[in-house]
Design a protein around this motif. Structure first.
Motif, PDB file in Angstrom:
ATOM      1  N   UNK A 277       0.882  -1.234   0.019  1.00 56.11           N
ATOM      2  CA  UNK A 277       0.063   0.065  -0.135  1.00 56.11           C
ATOM      3  C   UNK A 277       0.877   1.404   0.207  1.00 56.11           C
ATOM      4  N   UNK A 278       0.363   2.331  -0.402  1.00 53.45           N
ATOM      5  CA  UNK A 278       1.065   3.605  -0.622  1.00 53.45           C
ATOM      6  C   UNK A 278       1.701   4.153   0.810  1.00 53.45           C
ATOM      7  N   UNK A 279       2.653   4.836   0.929  1.00 52.26           N
ATOM      8  CA  UNK A 279       3.211   5.251   2.097  1.00 52.26           C
ATOM      9  C   UNK A 279       3.461   6.823   2.120  1.00 52.26           C
ATOM     10  N   UNK A 280       2.513   7.522   2.945  1.00 54.70           N
ATOM     11  CA  UNK A 280       2.681   8.902   3.222  1.00 54.70           C
ATOM     12  C   UNK A 280       4.012   9.458   3.832  1.00 54.70           C
ATOM     13  N   UNK A 281       4.242  10.590   3.467  1.00 49.82           N
ATOM     14  CA  UNK A 281       5.288  11.221   4.447  1.00 49.82           C
ATOM     15  C   UNK A 281       5.267  11.060   5.934  1.00 49.82           C
ATOM     16  N   UNK A 282       4.040  11.237   6.529  1.00 57.14           N
ATOM     17  CA  UNK A 282       3.697  11.161   7.685  1.00 57.14           C
ATOM     18  C   UNK A 282       3.882   9.791   8.273  1.00 57.14           C
ATOM     19  N   UNK A 283       3.443   8.657   7.684  1.00 51.98           N
ATOM     20  CA  UNK A 283       3.533   7.001   7.892  1.00 51.98           C
ATOM     21  C   UNK A 283       5.141   6.834   7.870  1.00 51.98           C
ATOM     22  N   UNK A 284       5.853   7.577   6.786  1.00 47.46           N
ATOM     23  CA  UNK A 284       7.246   7.253   6.767  1.00 47.46           C
ATOM     24  C   UNK A 284       8.034   7.699   8.075  1.00 47.46           C
ATOM     25  N   UNK A 285       7.684   9.085   8.479  1.00 49.36           N
ATOM     26  CA  UNK A 285       8.108   9.680   9.644  1.00 49.36           C
ATOM     27  C   UNK A 285       7.854   9.010  11.083  1.00 49.36           C
ATOM     28  N   UNK A 286       6.734   8.494  10.911  1.00 54.35           N
ATOM     29  CA  UNK A 286       6.254   7.833  12.305  1.00 54.35           C
ATOM     30  C   UNK A 286       6.965   6.498  12.362  1.00 54.35           C
ATOM     31  N   UNK A 287       7.167   5.772  11.209  1.00 51.19           N
ATOM     32  CA  UNK A 287       8.016   4.620  11.337  1.00 51.19           C
ATOM     33  C   UNK A 287       9.376   4.851  11.904  1.00 51.19           C
ATOM     34  N   UNK A 288       9.940   5.969  11.498  1.00 46.83           N
ATOM     35  CA  UNK A 288      11.315   6.283  11.862  1.00 46.83           C
ATOM     36  C   UNK A 288      11.197   6.546  13.444  1.00 46.83           C
ATOM     37  N   UNK A 289      10.332   7.445  13.660  1.00 43.32           N
ATOM     38  CA  UNK A 289      10.241   7.702  15.056  1.00 43.32           C
ATOM     39  C   UNK A 289      10.008   6.447  16.094  1.00 43.32           C
ATOM     40  N   UNK A 290       9.258   5.783  15.601  1.00 45.09           N
ATOM     41  CA  UNK A 290       8.817   4.189  16.031  1.00 45.09           C
ATOM     42  C   UNK A 290      10.079   3.757  16.603  1.00 45.09           C
ATOM     43  N   UNK A 291      11.054   3.395  15.666  1.00 42.47           N
ATOM     44  CA  UNK A 291      12.407   2.780  15.608  1.00 42.47           C
ATOM     45  C   UNK A 291      13.315   3.508  16.557  1.00 42.47           C
ATOM     46  N   UNK A 292      13.548   4.655  16.297  1.00 45.53           N
ATOM     47  CA  UNK A 292      14.347   5.499  17.174  1.00 45.53           C
ATOM     48  C   UNK A 292      14.141   5.433  18.465  1.00 45.53           C
TER      49      UNK A 292
END
Length: 382
Positions: A277-292
């Motif tokens: 499914x498509x990935x929005x910039x917000x979803x991308x940033x949330x994934x980065x924050x989740x891992x960090x």
């Protein structure tokens, strides 16, 4: 560990970086107020600070190996509670040796380094015709399968290029030297059977090697290198990575039994080359924050550092980096921007000149081609 779509990178090197690179856009200095929240909140900031010292790929297109080394080193430091920036050479993973690791052509899992052995994959990035490597695959093979690789004490690009660095050679000059070396090898192999031709080519190559590389190789060592049947294996012999087999020359990944390697975004069920499914910039940033928030950085590939749109990025303009931080920063008027801290393989000077690596998150996402598994990170086994 997942089986995934291979994404290969001909890593862009800084000597070709003329002017500003849109993917690494700095945020205007008027944005200076960092949100006080953390990565667990909707807004905020977090950063992985215990990172290895920033290194440089110099004139070689091997960002994928530097990303892999940084990811493994940071995880080792987390597990062993080491101060990452102060580690000695014998504790550091060698990006040069990591370029040896790849999967067999059938895509199966190699059982050890020799099973995946193809020689060193170093690119000068001058032509863009050859494919280099994948940071995620390199991490998984080195950290979770072989669990060891040569250390910087065994084979170090800094040592190999020390003569050129003393002369103040630019990365462009270094890239040209690597290209000449490849031409020397190809010329030598093309003239097998012509002894007089080989002698002349060999003499020219040796002069170039002795002038520019700190190898201390004997004639026997050099002849053995030129006798290899591929350029990759020639480099392996020439630069000494094949000798990194003794325990004292190896660096070991310590947490293999307790971690896995996760990736995002997921591929489609029918076509693994397309997103589920498509990935929005917000979803991308949330994934980065989740891992960090878990205390671990992420590796990111498929960045286009050329002027063209990410969807049409030329192979020679692909790049990979490590994301070590996120923060929201605002100006006096209350307007806010998101930033990622990038650990690049272009050396400390690039980091210093680019606000320590803090770049506009939306610009980086915009210039990243969204494909399956472009983000990768270590995670605890469940």
């Amino acid at each position: 560990m997942r089986i995934f779509l291979f994404i290969f990178f001909v890593c862009f090197n800084a000597n070709t970086a003329l002017g500003n690179i849109p993917a690494f856009t700095k945020i205007d200095s008027s944005f200076s107020k960092v949100s006080s929240g953390n990565c667990g909140s909707e807004k905020g900031a977090c950063e992985i600070k215990n990172m290895p010292r920033v290194a440089s790929q110099d004139g070689l297109g091997i960002c994928y190996a530097y990303v892999a080394a940084t990811m493994m080193q940071t995880e080792n430091c987390r597990v062993l509670k080491q101060v990452c920036a102060t580690l000695s050479e014998d504790q550091l993973f060698s990006p040069i040796d990591l370029t040896r690791l790849s999967r067999p052509k059938d895509g199966s899992k190699p059982s050890n380094i020799k099973a995946s052995y193809n020689g060193l994959r170093l690119e000068s990035n001058s032509s863009g015709n050859d494919l280099s490597g994948d940071p995620h695959d390199t991490v998984m093979i080195a950290a979770l399968l072989t669990q060891e690789t040569g250390s910087e004490a065994c084979v170090s690009l800094d040592k190999i290029l020390s003569k050129m660095n003393e002369k103040g050679a630019t990365q462009k000059t270094q890239a040209a030297m690597w290209e000449r070396l490849k031409n020397h090898y190809n010329s030598y192999r093309s003239k097998l059977g012509c002894d007089s031709c080989l002698s002349q080519i060999y003499a020219t190559a040796v002069d170039d090697i002795n002038e520019n590389l700190n190898l201390k190789s004997s004639n026997q060592d050099l002849l053995k290198a030129f006798a290899q049947d591929t350029y990759e294996k020639f480099l392996d012999e020439l630069l000494g990575a094949s000798k990194c087999s003794e325990t004292g020359q190896l660096a070991f990944f310590e947490g293999a039994s307790k971690v896995t390697y996760e990736m995002f975004p997921e591929p489609g069920d029918k076509d693994p080359k397309k997103l589920k499914e498509s990935v929005t910039p917000t979803q991308f940033k949330n994934k980065v924050k989740e891992v960090l928030k878990t205390g671990r950085p992420l590796s990111l590939g498929n960045i286009c550092v050329g002027p063209e749109p990410a969807a049409n990025c030329r192979p020679q303009n692909h790049h990979a980096i490590v994301i070590a931080g996120y923060r929201e920063i605002c100006n006096e008027g209350g307007k806010c921007r998101d930033a990622f801290k990038v650990i690049n393989s272009w050396g400390k000077s690039w980091q210093d000149e680019n606000d320590g690596g803090w770049v506009d998150a939306d610009s980086l996402i915009e210039h990243t081609k969204m494909q399956p598994y472009i983000l990768g990170w270590f995670a605890d086994k469940k």
